[in-house]
Motif scaffolding. Structure first.
Motif, PDB file in Angstrom:
ATOM      1  N   THR A  44       0.867  -1.155  -0.183  1.00  0.00           N
ATOM      2  CA  THR A  44       0.032   0.115  -0.106  1.00  0.00           C
ATOM      3  C   THR A  44       0.559   1.142   0.016  1.00  0.00           C
ATOM      4  O   THR A  44       1.994   1.513   0.525  1.00  0.00           O
ATOM      5  N   ASP A  45       0.247   2.354  -0.681  1.00  0.00           N
ATOM      6  CA  ASP A  45       1.032   3.594  -0.485  1.00  0.00           C
ATOM      7  C   ASP A  45       0.445   4.557   0.443  1.00  0.00           C
ATOM      8  O   ASP A  45       0.986   5.728   0.597  1.00  0.00           O
ATOM      9  N   ALA A  46      -0.318   3.944   1.482  1.00  0.00           N
ATOM     10  CA  ALA A  46      -0.668   4.804   2.805  1.00  0.00           C
ATOM     11  C   ALA A  46       0.515   5.088   3.605  1.00  0.00           C
ATOM     12  O   ALA A  46       1.507   4.235   3.805  1.00  0.00           O
ATOM     13  N   LYS A  47       0.391   6.337   3.977  1.00  0.00           N
ATOM     14  CA  LYS A  47       1.514   6.827   4.850  1.00  0.00           C
ATOM     15  C   LYS A  47       1.428   6.279   6.329  1.00  0.00           C
ATOM     16  O   LYS A  47       0.834   7.152   7.044  1.00  0.00           O
ATOM     17  N   LEU A  48       1.616   5.152   6.518  1.00  0.00           N
ATOM     18  CA  LEU A  48       1.430   4.711   8.181  1.00  0.00           C
ATOM     19  C   LEU A  48       2.917   4.472   8.528  1.00  0.00           C
ATOM     20  O   LEU A  48       3.728   4.124   7.824  1.00  0.00           O
TER      21      LEU A  48
END
Length: 68
Positions: A29-33
């Motif tokens: 995923t490209d989510a910034k987590l």
């Protein structure tokens, strides 16, 4: 082994593959987590499959998700 045993084994194998695919999707995923958040998301995906994946994704603020 009769046909029922083979069908159960095939369904369980498919279910395990499905859960692994959703856990793999977390890492891609490209989510910034933070890594801790991704580990929790991955664990829930492995444990609950699509329900865990989309359930946790619903808790992530929209500004951390990539814009489509």
């Amino acid at each position: 082994m009769n046909n029922t045993d083979i069908e159960i084994i095939a369904m369980l194998t498919g279910l395990i593959i499905l859960h692994c695919l959703f856990a793999h999707k977390v890492f891609k995923t490209d989510a910034k987590l933070r890594s801790k958040q991704k580990c929790v998301w991955c664990f829930l995906s492995l444990l609950l499959g699509p329900i865990g994946y989309y359930g946790y994704q619903g808790l992530i603020p929209l500004d951390k998700l990539p814009q489509d």
